[in-house]
Design a protein around this motif. Structure first.
Motif, PDB file in Angstrom:
ATOM      1  N   GLN A 265       0.733  -1.196  -0.209  1.00 47.64           N
ATOM      2  CA  GLN A 265      -0.209  -0.051  -0.065  1.00 47.64           C
ATOM      3  C   GLN A 265       0.806   1.255  -0.057  1.00 47.64           C
ATOM      4  N   LEU A 266       0.394   2.281  -0.884  1.00 48.36           N
ATOM      5  CA  LEU A 266       1.134   3.507  -0.838  1.00 48.36           C
ATOM      6  C   LEU A 266      -0.071   4.645  -0.456  1.00 48.36           C
ATOM      7  N   ALA A 267       0.443   5.628   0.497  1.00 48.67           N
ATOM      8  CA  ALA A 267      -0.398   6.814   0.888  1.00 48.67           C
ATOM      9  C   ALA A 267       0.342   7.963   0.210  1.00 48.67           C
ATOM     10  N   VAL A 268      -0.418   8.887  -0.420  1.00 50.17           N
ATOM     11  CA  VAL A 268       0.187   9.958  -1.062  1.00 50.17           C
ATOM     12  C   VAL A 268      -0.517  11.316  -0.317  1.00 50.17           C
ATOM     13  N   GLY A 269       0.077  11.967   0.005  1.00 55.01           N
ATOM     14  CA  GLY A 269      -0.380  13.429   0.758  1.00 55.01           C
ATOM     15  C   GLY A 269      -0.539  14.255  -0.408  1.00 55.01           C
ATOM     16  N   VAL A 270      -1.812  15.114  -0.269  1.00 56.69           N
ATOM     17  CA  VAL A 270      -2.050  16.090  -1.249  1.00 56.69           C
ATOM     18  C   VAL A 270      -2.390  17.250  -0.705  1.00 56.69           C
ATOM     19  N   PRO A 271      -1.450  18.099  -0.093  1.00 58.93           N
ATOM     20  CA  PRO A 271      -1.837  19.177   0.899  1.00 58.93           C
ATOM     21  C   PRO A 271      -2.531  20.319   0.334  1.00 58.93           C
ATOM     22  N   GLY A 272      -2.233  20.387  -0.900  1.00 59.83           N
ATOM     23  CA  GLY A 272      -2.741  21.660  -1.696  1.00 59.83           C
ATOM     24  C   GLY A 272      -3.985  21.662  -2.376  1.00 59.83           C
ATOM     25  N   GLU A 273      -4.540  20.265  -2.305  1.00 57.13           N
ATOM     26  CA  GLU A 273      -5.641  19.901  -2.828  1.00 57.13           C
ATOM     27  C   GLU A 273      -7.061  20.963  -2.737  1.00 57.13           C
ATOM     28  N   SER A 274      -7.632  21.439  -3.439  1.00 58.83           N
ATOM     29  CA  SER A 274      -8.843  22.176  -3.179  1.00 58.83           C
ATOM     30  C   SER A 274     -10.059  21.421  -3.236  1.00 58.83           C
ATOM     31  N   GLN A 275     -10.954  21.399  -2.283  1.00 57.40           N
ATOM     32  CA  GLN A 275     -12.301  20.586  -2.250  1.00 57.40           C
ATOM     33  C   GLN A 275     -13.090  21.504  -2.525  1.00 57.40           C
ATOM     34  N   GLY A 276     -13.826  21.395  -3.685  1.00 57.88           N
ATOM     35  CA  GLY A 276     -14.830  22.403  -4.456  1.00 57.88           C
ATOM     36  C   GLY A 276     -14.017  23.854  -4.394  1.00 57.88           C
ATOM     37  N   SER A 277     -14.718  24.821  -3.616  1.00 54.89           N
ATOM     38  CA  SER A 277     -13.997  26.171  -3.677  1.00 54.89           C
ATOM     39  C   SER A 277     -13.330  26.299  -2.402  1.00 54.89           C
ATOM     40  N   THR A 278     -13.195  25.233  -1.841  1.00 55.78           N
ATOM     41  CA  THR A 278     -12.162  25.498  -0.504  1.00 55.78           C
ATOM     42  C   THR A 278     -10.782  25.181  -0.856  1.00 55.78           C
ATOM     43  N   ALA A 279      -9.743  26.121  -0.986  1.00 54.12           N
ATOM     44  CA  ALA A 279      -8.586  25.943  -1.313  1.00 54.12           C
ATOM     45  C   ALA A 279      -7.653  25.601  -0.066  1.00 54.12           C
ATOM     46  N   GLY A 280      -6.634  24.581  -0.554  1.00 57.99           N
ATOM     47  CA  GLY A 280      -6.083  24.005   0.637  1.00 57.99           C
ATOM     48  C   GLY A 280      -6.522  23.164   1.518  1.00 57.99           C
ATOM     49  N   ALA A 281      -7.599  22.600   1.239  1.00 59.80           N
ATOM     50  CA  ALA A 281      -8.310  21.686   2.136  1.00 59.80           C
ATOM     51  C   ALA A 281      -7.403  20.524   2.192  1.00 59.80           C
ATOM     52  N   GLY A 282      -6.947  19.992   1.144  1.00 63.92           N
ATOM     53  CA  GLY A 282      -6.151  18.628   1.091  1.00 63.92           C
ATOM     54  C   GLY A 282      -6.748  17.366   1.133  1.00 63.92           C
ATOM     55  N   SER A 283      -6.035  16.294   0.815  1.00 63.16           N
ATOM     56  CA  SER A 283      -6.505  14.930   0.866  1.00 63.16           C
ATOM     57  C   SER A 283      -5.249  13.941   0.826  1.00 63.16           C
ATOM     58  N   VAL A 284      -5.712  12.749   1.147  1.00 62.32           N
ATOM     59  CA  VAL A 284      -4.883  11.640   1.016  1.00 62.32           C
ATOM     60  C   VAL A 284      -5.238  10.477   0.140  1.00 62.32           C
ATOM     61  N   GLN A 285      -4.292  10.179  -0.951  1.00 60.81           N
ATOM     62  CA  GLN A 285      -4.896   9.328  -1.745  1.00 60.81           C
ATOM     63  C   GLN A 285      -4.174   8.071  -1.495  1.00 60.81           C
ATOM     64  N   THR A 286      -4.680   6.821  -1.929  1.00 61.39           N
ATOM     65  CA  THR A 286      -4.010   5.650  -1.627  1.00 61.39           C
ATOM     66  C   THR A 286      -4.119   4.585  -2.879  1.00 61.39           C
TER      67      THR A 286
ATOM     68  N   HIS B 246      -6.702   0.158  -8.527  1.00 62.36           N
ATOM     69  CA  HIS B 246      -7.127   0.263  -6.986  1.00 62.36           C
ATOM     70  C   HIS B 246      -6.600   1.440  -6.114  1.00 62.36           C
ATOM     71  N   ASN B 247      -7.418   2.432  -6.474  1.00 61.92           N
ATOM     72  CA  ASN B 247      -7.194   3.786  -5.714  1.00 61.92           C
ATOM     73  C   ASN B 247      -8.274   4.551  -5.022  1.00 61.92           C
ATOM     74  N   ASP B 248      -8.216   5.271  -3.988  1.00 64.41           N
ATOM     75  CA  ASP B 248      -8.990   5.815  -3.218  1.00 64.41           C
ATOM     76  C   ASP B 248      -8.534   7.172  -2.878  1.00 64.41           C
ATOM     77  N   VAL B 249      -9.454   7.961  -2.172  1.00 63.91           N
ATOM     78  CA  VAL B 249      -9.306   9.488  -1.552  1.00 63.91           C
ATOM     79  C   VAL B 249      -9.943   9.508  -0.338  1.00 63.91           C
ATOM     80  N   LEU B 250      -9.179  10.012   0.632  1.00 62.83           N
ATOM     81  CA  LEU B 250      -9.672  10.370   1.835  1.00 62.83           C
ATOM     82  C   LEU B 250      -9.544  11.960   2.144  1.00 62.83           C
ATOM     83  N   TYR B 251     -10.944  12.474   2.511  1.00 60.49           N
ATOM     84  CA  TYR B 251     -10.903  13.964   2.799  1.00 60.49           C
ATOM     85  C   TYR B 251     -11.823  14.124   3.689  1.00 60.49           C
ATOM     86  N   ALA B 252     -12.139  15.248   4.168  1.00 60.16           N
ATOM     87  CA  ALA B 252     -13.321  15.660   5.209  1.00 60.16           C
ATOM     88  C   ALA B 252     -14.390  15.337   4.468  1.00 60.16           C
ATOM     89  N   GLY B 253     -15.277  14.580   5.389  1.00 59.62           N
ATOM     90  CA  GLY B 253     -16.835  14.153   4.738  1.00 59.62           C
ATOM     91  C   GLY B 253     -16.841  13.054   3.750  1.00 59.62           C
TER      92      GLY B 253
END
Length: 727
Positions: free
Chosen positions: A607-628, A638-645
């Motif tokens: 398994q690989l987890a990748v941080g995307v700290p500059g990712e925008s979620q909708g219009s929310t800049a810099g919310a970030g995410s983690v992708q696996t 086989h990939n997925d994403v984790l972010y708030a909500g």
């Protein structure tokens, strides 16, 4: 084994075949003939408590033994139930030495016990793998009544209390029960004291381990006792459990109770009146409470001072190989007298009472200790400990790799270096000593480090490639030491290499993050390198999206040339998300092999987890995410994403929370550090692996996310950047 002619005592009267009060060198053996077949070298001899007890065991995987739980029980006549975790008494195993007068084979510490509650059996993890010893394999078929089986062990013989050679003999199966089977010696042989845990096998593989016997004819047994009846604990019916256990990845267990623990850094925490002195919060699994580590404690080296940032980086390792996980903690902004931000790393030892409650901590700082560190000068802004990695090599040698990116090399400022601590000494590695290239101002060698049992990876994100400033590079070394006692360089990687896709560009920062995992049991590795400054040409073929970021994965075999596996970014088929300016995909990377005991791991294991700290979620800049992702398949498979909500991650996306800045991985969960909110003072999200499709084909997230944060669950309130590091 002894040879007597009669069978008498009922099985209910059988006694354990462990040796109590055995001297440290008394490796006893089944009362039969001395073994001359080196194919039975999988039989191991256990010394429990420096001669308190002696037993036998069998190597069932390179890093695991099977033996009798009764060997570790306080009163095996009353109960063979034992706790999981580190053994209560120090236990060593001698493996591959059928003649104890020789130096053949190896000696390993037993560091973890995984017992079965339904029978007299425990699996014992060793401090490091054992190579060059053939394994018997575990049969999945029970023996038939009247079948002949073999037993080899280090117990007493007919006339020797402490034989120096492995003995073996044949036995006949009398009756097969739900969790054990009865045997007797076919030629009067008996299972003797010291044979508990001895392998019982045929050419089809391991059937079980010796549990207890009448010991008729064994040295020291009453002459009136002639029965050779014995009981063998079955392994055939739990072959699947054995397989899954020995293939699994170890977890952090600071107090040795067999339950996973967590350490969280808050380097901006106030200690007393000292702002940003830093602290580490320890959460013991199983509801065992919490603890705070900081430099105001006698058990932690140094003094709590404003701006030290103790807890900036963390790494776990059983550094003294006693079964308790130890914690390496850095404070890269530690001052040395009037010299600011020199840095320091401490190793705080685990114990039955937890971290810092046993052996005194070790400390690594320039101008102190021995080796190259002792000779090194302290300079402002060295930042020793900006990054750290730790583990144990395949040669059973503990190590710590310490990034020192602010180190000046000669007159070259911030060229950077790495300190490699191995055994009782340490060496510096820099671009004029052990690493490829020449020192240049701002190379910042050691910004990131990673290591597994075979290789070491050093990130050099400030490295100029030709006229491309800060294009970045990576060095890969082996733990094997050269004549200069430094790790041997295996490769230098950069994007101007013919074997790496793309080309070096200004600001790519190739090597800003690095990760490495063992690919299997044969010393091969997989390396992941983050290049968060990489510009990605979009699907229109013309637009170059700046700082979108990419991750490069490298297949790094032990005995052949390395090759690039894949480039991963967000503008690939079936990969979640899309490229945007400033995403910085790959700012952090973390990797884990969830089944390092498999010779060929599956896609779900790597398994690989990748941080995307500059990712925008909708219009929310810099919310970030983690992708696996899986490291063994195409990125979109086989990939997925984790972010708030999403995927049960709590809350809603918040501006500049930069999810993905901090990632940690364990065998059970993905740790996401959230030092920038939404919780005041920071938090950590513990996301079960079952929530992401990179791990499972089940698209439905089905695990609850645990939130660790100051002021709850026994963690003191008042956090400042809780979650800046997590292990």
């Amino acid at each position: 084994m002894t040879t007597t002619g009669k069978r008498g005592t009922a099985l209910a009267a059988l006694v354990t075949a462990a040796v109590i009060g055995a001297p440290a060198l008394s490796a006893h053996a089944v009362s039969g003939k001395p073994e001359t077949d080196t194919g039975h070298a999988f039989t191991a001899r256990l010394d429990i408590g420096a001669g308190t007890k002696a037993c036998s065991a069998v190597l069932v995987a390179p890093q695991w033994l099977a033996t009798a739980a009764s060997c570790f029980a306080d009163d095996p006549a009353a109960s063979v139930r034992i706790p999981a975790g580190a053994p209560k008494l120090k236990t060593t195993a001698t493996i591959g030495r059928t003649d104890l007068t020789t130096t053949a084979g190896v000696v390993r510490n037993v560091v973890q016990l995984v017992p079965r509650d339904d029978r007299d059996l425990v699996l014992a993890r060793l401090s490091a793998p054992v190579t060059d010893v053939g394994l018997p394999g575990v049969s999945a078929t029970a023996p038939a009544k009247d079948a002949t089986v073999s037993v080899t062990g280090y117990g007493r013989t007919k006339d020797e209390w402490a034989p120096l050679k492995l003995h073996g003999e044949s036995f006949q199966v009398d009756q097969v029960n739900a969790t054990d089977f009865a045997v007797h010696g076919t030629s009067g042989a008996a299972i003797c004291a010291g044979d508990s845990g001895a392998p019982v096998f045929t050419s089809a593989g391991l059937l079980g381990i010796a549990s207890r016997s009448d010991q008729g004819g064994c040295f020291g047994t009453d002459a009136a006792q002639t029965s050779t009846n014995g009981v063998v604990t079955r392994t055939d019916d739990i072959a699947g459990w054995v397989k899954s256990t020995v293939e699994s990845a170890p977890f952090a267990d600071f107090n040795g109770d067999g339950v996973e623990d967590t350490a969280v850094g808050d380097p901006k925490a106030t200690v007393g009146t000292d702002t940003e002195a830093g602290a580490v919060h320890v959460v013991y699994g199983g509801g065992k409470g919490t603890a705070q580590l900081d430099q105001s404690l006698d058990s932690v080296p140094g003094d709590a001072e404003a701006g030290d940032r103790f807890g900036y980086a963390l790494a776990t390792v059983d550094y003294n190989k006693d079964g308790y996980t130890d914690l390496a903690v850095s404070s890269p902004y530690e001052d040395a007298g009037s010299i600011a931000d020199v840095g320091m790393v401490s190793v705080i030892y685990g114990s039955p009472a937890g971290l810092g409650k046993g052996r005194a901590s070790d400390n690594y700082a320039q101008g102190e200790g021995n080796g190259s560190l002792k000779e090194a000068g302290k300079e402002k802004g060295d930042l020793l400990g900006y990054s750290i990695a730790a583990g144990v090599t395949r040669d059973n040698e503990p190590y710590v790799v310490i990034g020192d990116p602010g180190e000046d090399v000669g007159s070259v400022t911030d060229a950077g270096s790495v300190v490699y601590v191995h055994g009782a000494t340490n060496v510096f590695l820099s671009q004029d000593a052990g690493l490829p290239g020449s020192p240049e101002a701002g190379d910042r060698v050691g910004t990131s480090v990673a290591a597994d049992m075979t290789n070491i990876v050093v990130g050099e994100p400030g490295e100029d490639i030709g006229d491309k400033a800060d294009a970045g590079g990576v060095a890969v070394l082996t733990h094997n030491l050269g004549l200069n006692l430094k790790p041997i360089l295996r490769a230098g990687l950069d994007q101007d290499s013919d074997k790496i896709s793309g080309s070096a560009e200004k600001g790519d920062a190739f090597g800003q993050s690095v990760a490495i995992i063992p690919k299997g049991t044969n010393s091969d590795s997989i390396i992941a390198v983050g290049a968060p400054g990489e510009g990605i040409v979009g699907s229109d073929g013309t637009t170059n999206v700046a700082n979108a970021g990419a991750v490069y994965t490298i297949d790094f075999p032990a005995k052949s040339e390395w090759t690039q596996l894949r480039v991963i970014h967000q503008d690939q088929p079936d990969v979640v998300g899309g490229i945007e300016t400033g995403d910085r995909f790959g700012e952090t990377v973390a990797a884990i092999n969830l089944a390092p005991g498999k010779s060929s791991p599956s896609w779900a294991d790597t398994q690989l987890a990748v941080g995307v700290p500059g990712e925008s979620q909708g219009s929310t800049a810099g919310a970030g995410s983690v992708q696996t992702f899986s490291l063994l398949t195409a990125p979109g498979d086989h990939n997925d994403v984790l972010y708030a909500g999403f995927n049960k991650v709590p809350g809603t996306p918040g501006a500049n929370q930069h999810m993905g800045q901090v990632i940690g991985l364990s065998p059970t969960q993905i740790y996401i550090g959230m030092p920038n909110g939404p919780q005041a003072g920071g938090s950590v999200y513990e996301v079960p692996w079952s929530n992401v499709t990179s791990y499972t084909t089940n698209a439905a997230a089905d695990g609850n996310v645990t939130v660790l944060r100051p002021g709850t669950g026994g963690i003191p309130s008042g956090g400042k950047a809780f979650g800046s590091a997590v292990r």
